[in-house]
Design a protein around this motif. Structure first.
Motif, PDB file in Angstrom:
ATOM      1  N   GLY B 295       0.815  -1.212   0.000  1.00  0.00           N
ATOM      2  CA  GLY B 295       0.000   0.000   0.000  1.00  0.00           C
ATOM      3  C   GLY B 295       0.848   1.261   0.000  1.00  0.00           C
ATOM      4  N   SER B 448     -10.916  -3.993  -3.243  1.00  0.00           N
ATOM      5  CA  SER B 448     -11.120  -4.782  -2.024  1.00  0.00           C
ATOM      6  C   SER B 448     -10.396  -6.120  -2.107  1.00  0.00           C
ATOM      7  N   THR B 451      -7.259  -7.529   0.119  1.00  0.00           N
ATOM      8  CA  THR B 451      -7.198  -8.250   1.406  1.00  0.00           C
ATOM      9  C   THR B 451      -6.698  -9.673   1.181  1.00  0.00           C
ATOM     10  N   PRO B 454      -2.174 -10.598   1.853  1.00  0.00           N
ATOM     11  CA  PRO B 454      -1.380 -11.157   2.957  1.00  0.00           C
ATOM     12  C   PRO B 454      -1.496 -12.675   3.071  1.00  0.00           C
ATOM     13  N   LEU B 455      -2.496 -13.265   2.420  1.00  0.00           N
ATOM     14  CA  LEU B 455      -2.660 -14.714   2.511  1.00  0.00           C
ATOM     15  C   LEU B 455      -1.820 -15.447   1.469  1.00  0.00           C
ATOM     16  N   ASN B 531     -15.309  -1.703  -2.767  1.00  0.00           N
ATOM     17  CA  ASN B 531     -14.628  -0.842  -1.793  1.00  0.00           C
ATOM     18  C   ASN B 531     -14.973   0.631  -2.001  1.00  0.00           C
ATOM     19  N   ASN B 534     -18.059   1.119  -0.169  1.00  0.00           N
ATOM     20  CA  ASN B 534     -17.733   1.150   1.259  1.00  0.00           C
ATOM     21  C   ASN B 534     -17.168   2.495   1.679  1.00  0.00           C
ATOM     22  N   ARG B 535     -16.282   3.011   0.879  1.00  0.00           N
ATOM     23  CA  ARG B 535     -15.693   4.309   1.230  1.00  0.00           C
ATOM     24  C   ARG B 535     -16.729   5.416   1.165  1.00  0.00           C
ATOM     25  N   ARG B 607     -19.941  -9.953  -2.171  1.00  0.00           N
ATOM     26  CA  ARG B 607     -19.679  -8.546  -1.829  1.00  0.00           C
ATOM     27  C   ARG B 607     -19.532  -8.482  -0.327  1.00  0.00           C
ATOM     28  N   ASP B 608     -18.795  -7.512   0.156  1.00  0.00           N
ATOM     29  CA  ASP B 608     -18.767  -7.374   1.606  1.00  0.00           C
ATOM     30  C   ASP B 608     -18.768  -5.913   2.004  1.00  0.00           C
ATOM     31  N   GLY B 609     -19.094  -5.710   3.252  1.00  0.00           N
ATOM     32  CA  GLY B 609     -19.073  -4.362   3.779  1.00  0.00           C
ATOM     33  C   GLY B 609     -20.446  -3.717   3.803  1.00  0.00           C
ATOM     34  N   VAL B 610     -20.428  -2.426   3.917  1.00  0.00           N
ATOM     35  CA  VAL B 610     -21.663  -1.672   4.116  1.00  0.00           C
ATOM     36  C   VAL B 610     -22.472  -1.634   2.818  1.00  0.00           C
ATOM     37  N   ALA B 612     -23.644  -4.151   1.299  1.00  0.00           N
ATOM     38  CA  ALA B 612     -23.291  -5.265   0.409  1.00  0.00           C
ATOM     39  C   ALA B 612     -24.515  -6.043  -0.058  1.00  0.00           C
TER      40      ALA B 612
END
Ligand SMILES: Cc1ncc(C[n+]2csc(CCOP(=O)(O)OP(=O)(O)O)c2C)c(N)n1
Ligand SMILES: [Mg+2]
Lengths: 221, 630
Positions: B295, B448, B451, B454-455, B531, B534-535, B607-610, B612
């Protein structure tokens, strides 16, 4: 009278977003007050460092920042983890206005960890429990009142009022007409977020919402 | 003769041709020379005199002079989409096997292919597009500019004989609009000067800190013939491998040895300077905790993310490692931020980036690799091997524990989120980590979807990660095509959001199909600007959030089937909806790649978040507005 509890839906990813922004936002402007250090001889580093005195860089104009003072976190087990780990990228006000149950908070905290929140495996359970207790459904939110809305009469009205107003104003329900499949998705998600409706109550709520606030069902998406 | 003089002034015909013409018109030798001197541009005169750098002199059309200079500079590929005016450029390649054309069918794709090629090859990506399509290419050039990637973009401009008369397609002075997003821009002034201006453009693009340059060549100059020198590009290549000041290095080495809780941040300049191994050696020598590179404007991950000294992204305040006393920043613009109580030493190869946003205590301009080497040598000269080992062991014990706990944490998350009937991004990440080859080049153009990062494991012996710092979407599929061209012997995967895929469009797939680019393209399809919604809903928290009305971010209705779209562009693929199908689908994509074909995986993720759950959008039917059914 209903307290306007900030929408559960808000909770779902606000932290994720803040974190994403923190990762992608530009740096703050130059620390003008310190000015340029004077001419430096190679090999010498100023002993009183501007960095040591500098306040955290201010965000550039237009950058998103959670408004208002941070506010104190309520006491509870796990507070010390949240107080530090969750404020490295954003202020606590971002999550203090959210209301969610444990399952949803777990997803949220996981998401934050993937975005860099420094929480370990041995403490994450306590952090999630703290959030679900301090910011769970029904915990009063000391914000502005939701606009008063009276829902249409019909079977299931009380169930909807009870299950939804726990976390947000009823104005959010009345504002848009939605097809039955959309209401179903929303009810399922709200239950995941912590709305305490039983299976039967969910069915009744869904029938009520589709009847009173329904739009024609469009082709399945 | 009047005509000849006018031609010389307008078109910059070659000096030789001019002199010949003047002679034929009856002028004496001295008069011819004097007149020619007056009429020939200085650059052309210099070239005519045979510059010391000339490898050969040729008489040819401007288009040929351009491509021959490219060829002598070692350019092997040109990414292109044509216009009429640049015809002579491509005419010149009809019998020139030394430069392979790679066609893109939208200018954004052309630029992003050149950009991806440059990122992976370390060479300058050369692209030619129509002047009227220039703004199409500019969006992607912003990524190139912000990330300091060497790219030469050329267009055929309106001819000098007619420019400015407001003919169709003539808009005045297109060059200055490139000013904010290029290192340098120029318009060629004569046919004879084309090789010279080209070698200058190539030099500016490649000289660190590198970046995009823009060259417009008026079409009449491309068409005209001239005798010109083709130059030896190597003689214009200057090394920017600047060594840090010795006294500064000694001070820094001492600080690093004596530090109680030091941290080192790493960023793209490590990648650009090919300093990965040296920076790793420095970290291990001193047991430095390493952060950054994710980032905050970085497009690469040069430090191995599975290394026990690596702790993830950088913040000014970090729970681990806690209170830092020495912060050494190696080429990470985003991490050049003050940590309370810490002395910040920033070593940057890009002098304009150093101390640009924040004050530093010690700023050093240096090639990152040379700086790492000098610090290593200085440290070794100041302490015995045993002492250094002791320091490294003592310091790294805590970091290793922390790193191990992060590994455990990620495993826990991956296992926990691995259930359900929908495909979650975490599940996809786990399948990719298991299914992709270790030497995969992974080209990420997700929002989005980050995320997932890191996996998966990156850097060192693991996968190579490339993305864009500014996240200007629509880059990924084209950039992956360029990356595969640069590294044909490594697996290449693009991973893009559905929004990103639609910004870039299916056009880059066409290039993959035409040139048999065995790339696996993954669309992380949540039918949403996930995302972004979401933002908007949380940062703005305005009427869209308050009413639950998603005005612009829902991408369904109609639902795009990217596998079908790919098929239309000559790339086979499939839609994956079931988590259990991920593994076999990835295997099928790999098989297609092994067989030499590109593949598309349209992966329907949750989808995820607000907001969604909402599929609402402000519907409108134009058909319903009609009073006449036509
Ligand atoms: C060319 C371009 N246009 C617009 C944006 C603004 N923007 C940022 S993220 C985003 C949505 C991305 O959607 P998608 O690629 O599907 O990612 P998701 O968040 O859904 O994973 C948009 C429109 C951008 N970054 N680049
Ligand atoms: Mg999307």
């Amino acid at each position: 009278m209903k307290k306007y509890l900030v929408a559960v839906a808000f909770a779902a990813s606000v932290l994720a977003i803040v974190s994403v922004h923190a990762q992608t936002s530009p740096q703050g402007p130059e620390g003008a007050a310190q000015g340029q250090p004077g001419a430096r001889t190679p090999g010498q580093v100023p002993t009183t460092t501007p960095a040591a005195q500098a306040p955290s860089p201010a965000p550039p104009p237009g950058a998103f920042q959670q408004a208002g003072p941070p506010g104190a976190l309520p006491d509870g087990d796990g507070k010390e983890i949240v107080a530090v780990a969750c404020t490295q990228c954003h202020g606590p006000s971002v999550f203090m206005q959210l209301r969610m149950g444990e399952a949803a908070w777990k997803n949220q905290v996981y998401d934050m960890v993937l975005r860099g929140a420094q929480i370990g495996p041995d403490e994450i359970g306590r952090a999630i429990k703290y959030m679900a207790t301090a910011f769970g459904p029904g915990v009063p939110f000391p914000g502005p009142q939701a606009p008063a809305v009276t829902l249409a009469d019909g079977a299931g009205k009380e169930i909807v009022e009870g299950g939804c107003a726990l976390c947000h104003g009823l104005d959010r329900i009345a504002v848009a007409k939605r097809a039955p499949d959309q209401w179903k998705r929303i009810v399922d998600r709200m239950v995941f977020f912590g709305s305490p409706l039983s299976d039967d109550q969910q069915k009744t709520a869904l029938a009520y919402l589709s009847a009173q606030y329904g739009a024609p069902q469009t082709a399945a998406k | 003769m009047k005509d000849l003089i006018k031609q010389a002034l307008d078109n910059g015909i070659s000096r030789r041709k001019l002199m010949k013409g003047l002679g034929a018109a009856g002028l004496g030798a001295t008069a011819v020379k004097t007149l020619a001197d007056t009429l020939t541009p200085a650059t052309a005169r210099a070239a005519d005199a045979g510059p010391v750098s000339a490898t050969r002199t040729i008489t040819a059309q401007g288009g040929t002079l351009f491509t021959q200079q490219l060829k002598d500079a070692g350019v092997e590929f040109m990414f292109a989409n044509p216009s009429t005016g640049d015809g002579p450029i491509y005419d010149s390649l009809v019998n020139e096997p030394g430069i392979q054309l790679i066609k893109g069918i939208q200018e954004g794709a052309v630029v992003a292919m050149a950009d991806g090629y440059a990122r992976l090859s370390g060479k300058t990506g050369v692209c030619g597009i129509a002047n009227v399509g220039l703004p199409n290419g500019m969006t992607q050039l912003v990524n190139t500019y912000k990330d300091n990637i060497p790219v030469l973009m050329v267009v055929a401009a309106f001819g000098t004989d007619v420019a400015g008369r407001d003919y169709a397609q003539d808009y005045d002075h297109q060059e200055p609009m490139m000013s904010p997003i290029t290192k340098w821009f120029w318009m060629a002034e004569s046919t004879q000067g084309i090789p010279d201006v080209t070698r200058r453009a190539l030099k500016f693009a490649a000289t660190p800190p590198s970046g995009p340059v823009f060259l417009s060549i008026p079409d009449n100059l491309l068409k005209a013939e001239a005798t010109a020198a083709i130059m030896d590009q190597k003689r214009f290549t200057v090394s920017m491998k600047v060594r840090p000041d010795h006294a500064d290095v000694m001070t820094l080495a001492k600080m690093l040895i004596e530090a109680k809780n030091p941290i080192m941040t790493v960023g793209d300049e490590v990648t650009m300077g090919q300093a990965e191994k040296d920076v790793l050696e420095l970290a291990e020598l001193l047991g430095l905790t390493v952060a950054g590179q994710g980032g905050q404007g970085n497009w690469s991950k040069p430090f191995p993310t599975r290394h026990p000294l690596f702790i993830g992204g950088f913040q000014s305040t970090m729970r681990f490692p806690g209170e830092v006393d020495i912060h050494l920043n190696m080429g990470d613009q985003g991490a050049e931020r003050p940590m309370k109580g810490a002395t910040l030493i920033s070593i940057r190869s890009n002098p304009t980036g150093l101390a640009r946003a924040n004050p530093v205590d010690l700023g050093m301009v240096s090639d990152i690799r040379l700086a790492a080497r000098d610090i290593i040598d200085a440290v070794k000269g100041m302490a015995t091997k045993e002492r250094l080992k002791q320091i490294a062991d003592d310091r790294s014990a805590r970091t290793r524990d922390y790193h191990a706990s992060q590994v455990k944490m990620r495993e826990m998350i991956a296992t926990d989120l691995n259930s359900g009937s929908e495909i979650k991004m975490e599940r996809l990440a786990v399948e990719l980590e298991a299914g992709l080859e270790k030497d995969t080049i992974y080209v990420s153009d997700c929002d989005s979807g980050r995320t997932m990062d890191p996996l998966l494991s990156w850097g060192g012996a693991d996968k190579t990660y490339i993305s864009t710092g500014p996240n200007i979407l629509g880059w990924g599929v084209a950039a992956a095509t360029g990356a595969k061209l640069a590294r044909p012997n490594r697996p290449v995967v693009s991973c893009v959001g559905d929004g990103s895929m639609l910004f870039g469009g299916p056009q880059p797939l066409w290039s993959q199909a035409r040139y048999n680019a065995p790339v696996t393209n993954i669309v992380v399809n949540n039918r949403s600007y996930n995302n972004e919604r979401n933002r908007i809903w949380s940062f703005i928290a305005g009427q869209q959030f308050k009413t639950g009305k998603d005005m612009l971010c829902y991408n369904g209705s109609p639902d795009v089937d990217f596998a079908k779209a790919a098929q239309a562009f000559g790339v086979e693929g499939e839609v994956v909806k079931d988590p259990a199908q991920l593994k076999p689908a990835i295997a099928r994509a790999k098989k297609a790649n092994v067989d030499g074909r590109p593949y598309m995986l349209d992966i329907n993720v949750a989808r995820d978040g607000v907001g969604a759950a909402s599929t609402w959008y402000p519907a409108y039917s134009i058909a319903d507005q009609r009073t006449r059914k036509v």
